[in-house]
Design a protein around this motif. Structure first.
Motif, PDB file in Angstrom:
ATOM      1  N   MET A   1     -44.589 -31.425  21.961  1.00 62.08           N
ATOM      2  CA  MET A   1     -43.805 -31.981  21.293  1.00 62.08           C
ATOM      3  C   MET A   1     -44.505 -32.103  19.716  1.00 62.08           C
ATOM      4  SD  MET A   1     -40.652 -32.814  20.444  1.00 62.08           S
ATOM      5  CE  MET A   1     -39.886 -33.280  22.043  1.00 62.08           C
ATOM      6  N   LYS A   2     -43.956 -31.581  18.889  1.00 63.62           N
ATOM      7  CA  LYS A   2     -44.612 -31.905  17.281  1.00 63.62           C
ATOM      8  C   LYS A   2     -43.464 -32.268  16.386  1.00 63.62           C
ATOM      9  CE  LYS A   2     -44.951 -27.047  16.345  1.00 63.62           C
ATOM     10  NZ  LYS A   2     -45.857 -25.753  16.170  1.00 63.62           N
ATOM     11  N   ARG A   3     -43.836 -32.762  15.380  1.00 63.97           N
ATOM     12  CA  ARG A   3     -42.954 -33.189  14.212  1.00 63.97           C
ATOM     13  C   ARG A   3     -43.213 -32.473  13.211  1.00 63.97           C
ATOM     14  NH1 ARG A   3     -40.903 -39.307  13.546  1.00 63.97           N
ATOM     15  NH2 ARG A   3     -39.832 -38.564  15.609  1.00 63.97           N
ATOM     16  N   VAL A   4     -42.213 -31.584  12.681  1.00 63.86           N
ATOM     17  CA  VAL A   4     -42.170 -30.686  11.352  1.00 63.86           C
ATOM     18  C   VAL A   4     -41.474 -31.347  10.104  1.00 63.86           C
ATOM     19  CG1 VAL A   4     -41.727 -28.648  10.524  1.00 63.86           C
ATOM     20  CG2 VAL A   4     -42.395 -28.858  13.030  1.00 63.86           C
ATOM     21  N   LYS A   5     -42.130 -31.535   9.111  1.00 68.65           N
ATOM     22  CA  LYS A   5     -41.653 -31.786   7.825  1.00 68.65           C
ATOM     23  C   LYS A   5     -41.398 -30.650   7.019  1.00 68.65           C
ATOM     24  CE  LYS A   5     -43.014 -34.039   3.592  1.00 68.65           C
ATOM     25  NZ  LYS A   5     -43.954 -33.306   2.635  1.00 68.65           N
ATOM     26  N   MET A   6     -40.040 -30.989   6.400  1.00 67.93           N
ATOM     27  CA  MET A   6     -39.505 -29.590   5.466  1.00 67.93           C
ATOM     28  C   MET A   6     -39.073 -30.214   4.331  1.00 67.93           C
ATOM     29  SD  MET A   6     -37.645 -26.996   7.803  1.00 67.93           S
ATOM     30  CE  MET A   6     -35.741 -27.750   7.884  1.00 67.93           C
ATOM     31  N   ILE A   7     -39.220 -29.314   3.177  1.00 72.05           N
ATOM     32  CA  ILE A   7     -38.804 -29.771   1.700  1.00 72.05           C
ATOM     33  C   ILE A   7     -37.822 -28.883   1.374  1.00 72.05           C
ATOM     34  CG2 ILE A   7     -39.463 -29.862  -0.618  1.00 72.05           C
ATOM     35  CD1 ILE A   7     -42.059 -30.381  -0.020  1.00 72.05           C
ATOM     36  N   VAL A   8     -36.532 -29.359   1.129  1.00 71.28           N
ATOM     37  CA  VAL A   8     -35.427 -28.603   1.014  1.00 71.28           C
ATOM     38  C   VAL A   8     -34.594 -28.613  -0.271  1.00 71.28           C
ATOM     39  CG1 VAL A   8     -33.276 -27.877   2.152  1.00 71.28           C
ATOM     40  CG2 VAL A   8     -34.840 -29.253   3.661  1.00 71.28           C
ATOM     41  N   ALA A   9     -34.529 -27.425  -0.832  1.00 77.64           N
ATOM     42  CA  ALA A   9     -33.635 -27.469  -2.169  1.00 77.64           C
ATOM     43  C   ALA A   9     -32.316 -26.952  -1.833  1.00 77.64           C
ATOM     44  CB  ALA A   9     -34.309 -26.377  -3.049  1.00 77.64           C
ATOM     45  N   TYR A  10     -31.261 -27.163  -2.505  1.00 70.45           N
ATOM     46  CA  TYR A  10     -29.998 -26.629  -2.352  1.00 70.45           C
ATOM     47  C   TYR A  10     -28.986 -26.902  -3.438  1.00 70.45           C
ATOM     48  CZ  TYR A  10     -29.731 -31.650  -0.573  1.00 70.45           C
ATOM     49  OH  TYR A  10     -29.757 -32.916  -0.299  1.00 70.45           O
ATOM     50  N   ASP A  11     -28.138 -25.980  -3.585  1.00 67.30           N
ATOM     51  CA  ASP A  11     -27.130 -26.467  -4.581  1.00 67.30           C
ATOM     52  C   ASP A  11     -25.876 -26.885  -3.769  1.00 67.30           C
ATOM     53  OD1 ASP A  11     -24.525 -25.720  -5.838  1.00 67.30           O
ATOM     54  OD2 ASP A  11     -25.285 -24.080  -6.792  1.00 67.30           O
ATOM     55  N   GLY A  12     -25.344 -27.997  -4.102  1.00 69.89           N
ATOM     56  CA  GLY A  12     -24.527 -28.800  -3.495  1.00 69.89           C
ATOM     57  C   GLY A  12     -23.339 -28.469  -3.546  1.00 69.89           C
ATOM     58  N   THR A  13     -22.899 -27.549  -4.440  1.00 69.13           N
ATOM     59  CA  THR A  13     -21.510 -27.539  -4.678  1.00 69.13           C
ATOM     60  C   THR A  13     -20.598 -26.863  -3.624  1.00 69.13           C
ATOM     61  OG1 THR A  13     -22.351 -26.169  -6.875  1.00 69.13           O
ATOM     62  CG2 THR A  13     -20.030 -25.720  -6.091  1.00 69.13           C
ATOM     63  N   ASN A  14     -20.951 -26.347  -2.661  1.00 65.82           N
ATOM     64  CA  ASN A  14     -19.822 -25.936  -1.781  1.00 65.82           C
ATOM     65  C   ASN A  14     -20.011 -26.714  -0.448  1.00 65.82           C
ATOM     66  OD1 ASN A  14     -19.169 -23.652  -3.205  1.00 65.82           O
ATOM     67  ND2 ASN A  14     -20.964 -22.378  -2.591  1.00 65.82           N
ATOM     68  N   TYR A  15     -20.862 -27.880  -0.462  1.00 58.81           N
ATOM     69  CA  TYR A  15     -21.003 -28.812   0.774  1.00 58.81           C
ATOM     70  C   TYR A  15     -20.385 -30.035   0.677  1.00 58.81           C
ATOM     71  CZ  TYR A  15     -24.125 -24.852   1.898  1.00 58.81           C
ATOM     72  OH  TYR A  15     -24.204 -23.521   2.162  1.00 58.81           O
ATOM     73  N   SER A  16     -20.076 -30.826   1.794  1.00 55.95           N
ATOM     74  CA  SER A  16     -19.628 -32.090   1.545  1.00 55.95           C
ATOM     75  C   SER A  16     -20.651 -33.147   1.892  1.00 55.95           C
ATOM     76  CB  SER A  16     -18.720 -32.170   2.966  1.00 55.95           C
ATOM     77  OG  SER A  16     -17.534 -31.359   2.841  1.00 55.95           O
ATOM     78  N   GLY A  17     -21.695 -32.992   1.075  1.00 51.41           N
ATOM     79  CA  GLY A  17     -23.175 -33.708   1.446  1.00 51.41           C
ATOM     80  C   GLY A  17     -23.994 -33.139   1.971  1.00 51.41           C
ATOM     81  N   TRP A  18     -24.991 -34.123   2.282  1.00 55.25           N
ATOM     82  CA  TRP A  18     -26.156 -33.899   3.362  1.00 55.25           C
ATOM     83  C   TRP A  18     -25.503 -34.217   4.807  1.00 55.25           C
ATOM     84  CZ3 TRP A  18     -31.139 -32.204   3.788  1.00 55.25           C
ATOM     85  CH2 TRP A  18     -31.900 -32.479   4.616  1.00 55.25           C
ATOM     86  N   GLN A  19     -25.063 -35.301   4.952  1.00 54.26           N
ATOM     87  CA  GLN A  19     -24.849 -35.928   6.260  1.00 54.26           C
ATOM     88  C   GLN A  19     -23.511 -35.101   7.204  1.00 54.26           C
ATOM     89  OE1 GLN A  19     -24.114 -40.234   6.296  1.00 54.26           O
ATOM     90  NE2 GLN A  19     -24.917 -40.445   8.560  1.00 54.26           N
ATOM     91  N   ILE A  20     -23.936 -34.820   8.517  1.00 51.99           N
ATOM     92  CA  ILE A  20     -22.628 -34.366   9.192  1.00 51.99           C
ATOM     93  C   ILE A  20     -21.491 -35.079   8.998  1.00 51.99           C
ATOM     94  CG2 ILE A  20     -22.109 -33.703  11.491  1.00 51.99           C
ATOM     95  CD1 ILE A  20     -24.818 -32.568  11.840  1.00 51.99           C
ATOM     96  N   GLN A  21     -20.542 -34.362   8.815  1.00 54.96           N
ATOM     97  CA  GLN A  21     -19.209 -35.240   8.658  1.00 54.96           C
ATOM     98  C   GLN A  21     -18.038 -34.225   9.670  1.00 54.96           C
ATOM     99  OE1 GLN A  21     -18.544 -37.465   6.490  1.00 54.96           O
ATOM    100  NE2 GLN A  21     -20.653 -37.285   5.354  1.00 54.96           N
ATOM    101  N   PRO A  22     -17.131 -35.000   9.893  1.00 51.80           N
ATOM    102  CA  PRO A  22     -16.295 -34.483  10.901  1.00 51.80           C
ATOM    103  C   PRO A  22     -15.432 -33.449  10.438  1.00 51.80           C
ATOM    104  CG  PRO A  22     -15.422 -36.731  10.336  1.00 51.80           C
ATOM    105  CD  PRO A  22     -16.759 -36.471   9.909  1.00 51.80           C
ATOM    106  N   ASN A  23     -15.176 -33.316   9.116  1.00 52.51           N
ATOM    107  CA  ASN A  23     -14.377 -32.343   8.268  1.00 52.51           C
ATOM    108  C   ASN A  23     -15.136 -31.914   7.173  1.00 52.51           C
ATOM    109  OD1 ASN A  23     -12.003 -32.749  10.166  1.00 52.51           O
ATOM    110  ND2 ASN A  23     -11.868 -34.626   9.121  1.00 52.51           N
ATOM    111  N   GLY A  24     -15.754 -31.007   7.261  1.00 52.28           N
ATOM    112  CA  GLY A  24     -16.381 -30.336   6.038  1.00 52.28           C
ATOM    113  C   GLY A  24     -17.797 -29.769   6.355  1.00 52.28           C
ATOM    114  N   VAL A  25     -18.279 -28.935   5.720  1.00 47.97           N
ATOM    115  CA  VAL A  25     -19.607 -28.188   6.282  1.00 47.97           C
ATOM    116  C   VAL A  25     -20.620 -28.935   5.349  1.00 47.97           C
ATOM    117  CG1 VAL A  25     -21.099 -26.069   6.152  1.00 47.97           C
ATOM    118  CG2 VAL A  25     -18.464 -26.008   6.550  1.00 47.97           C
ATOM    119  N   THR A  26     -21.809 -29.312   5.856  1.00 55.92           N
ATOM    120  CA  THR A  26     -22.752 -30.209   5.333  1.00 55.92           C
ATOM    121  C   THR A  26     -24.243 -29.325   5.250  1.00 55.92           C
ATOM    122  OG1 THR A  26     -23.528 -31.173   7.152  1.00 55.92           O
ATOM    123  CG2 THR A  26     -21.645 -32.182   5.792  1.00 55.92           C
ATOM    124  N   ILE A  27     -25.308 -29.904   4.544  1.00 62.19           N
ATOM    125  CA  ILE A  27     -26.291 -29.326   4.601  1.00 62.19           C
ATOM    126  C   ILE A  27     -27.131 -29.595   5.897  1.00 62.19           C
ATOM    127  CG2 ILE A  27     -28.816 -29.423   3.239  1.00 62.19           C
ATOM    128  CD1 ILE A  27     -26.574 -28.503   1.412  1.00 62.19           C
TER     129      ILE A  27
END
Length: 248
Positions: A1-27
């Motif tokens: 087991m290992k832990r991986v860190k990622m740096i993520v860039a995104y255009d948030g226009t088409n998303y319902s934010g970062w966190q998973i939501q019941p209704n809406g696509v997220t990062i």
């Protein structure tokens, strides 16, 4: 087991934010799906900042644990082939198993951009907030200076705030203008829910002449959300990145 860190860039226009939501696509959802398909195991990322719907990022940080033998630094290249064009992993590396992106001491930087001109510019509609009336940048700079330091920022927090304390430290709060773009750049040890957008909304009122710069002291002292300005729209906000105090 290992832990991986990622740096993520995104255009948030088409998303319902970062966190998973019941209704809406997220990062978060898109990253989990792409990583799980790539690595052949159930992957769930944990992000440093749960950006709202429409907010952008140049450098949000997340981690996940995996059994894969793929070198951590190669994961960014491979997963980008499975992600949509508006989400791109900028870097991936292995970190100690006790590293956590939210609980490790860091400095976060956000920028809020205002398009201050007579007419809209269609190519900047997704990453700037259009404001028609002239804004006094010098007054905005003066007002921003009152926010630097350790303060109780309850006046600048959404009523949905879930943090145990509203005390935060702002290391810098700068306002600059280049052409038609006014940029509010804020660096701090952490931010309350909607805090940067409320700061932006309040500074806009100062720039418009509705508030004097010195009133920022009274707004802070009030510790009351109704004392500050409106919450500026999400699409003008970009998370620039995080600097962790301890090297990892």
């Amino acid at each position: 087991m290992k832990r991986v860190k990622m740096i993520v860039a995104y255009d948030g226009t088409n998303y319902s934010g970062w966190q998973i939501q019941p209704n809406g696509v997220t990062i978060e959802q898109k990253l989990n799906e792409a990583l799980s398909a790539l690595l052949g195991e159930s992957i769930k990322v944990t992000g440093a900042s749960r950006t709202d719907a429409g907010v952008h990022s140049l450098g949000n940080v997340c981690i996940f644990d995996t059994e894969t033998r793929m070198p951590a630094e190669k994961i960014s290249y491979a997963v980008n082939q499975r992600l949509p064009e508006d989400i791109v992993v900028q870097d991936s590396c292995e970190v100690p198993m006790d590293f956590h992106p939210r609980f490790s001491k860091s400095r976060k930087t956000y920028e809020y951009r205002i398009l201050n001109r007579k007419f809209r510019m269609p190519t900047r509609r997704l990453d700037t907030y259009f404001y028609h009336y002239d804004l006094d940048v010098e007054k905005m700079k003066a007002a921003a200076s009152y926010l630097v330091g350790e303060h109780d920022f309850k006046s600048f927090a959404s009523v949905k705030m879930q943090s145990e304390t509203s005390i935060r430290t702002i290391y810098s709060c700068d306002v600059d203008k280049s052409g038609d773009i006014i940029t509010i750049r804020v660096k701090g040890n952490g931010f309350l829910y909607n805090m940067v957008r409320i700061i932006a909304g309040t500074l806009i009122k100062v720039g418009a002449g509705d508030l004097e710069p010195e009133q920022m002291k009274d707004i802070l002292a009030a510790e009351d959300r109704s004392a500050a300005g409106p919450t500026a729209p999400a699409h003008g906000l970009t998370m620039i990145g995080l600097e962790y105090e301890k090297s990892i």
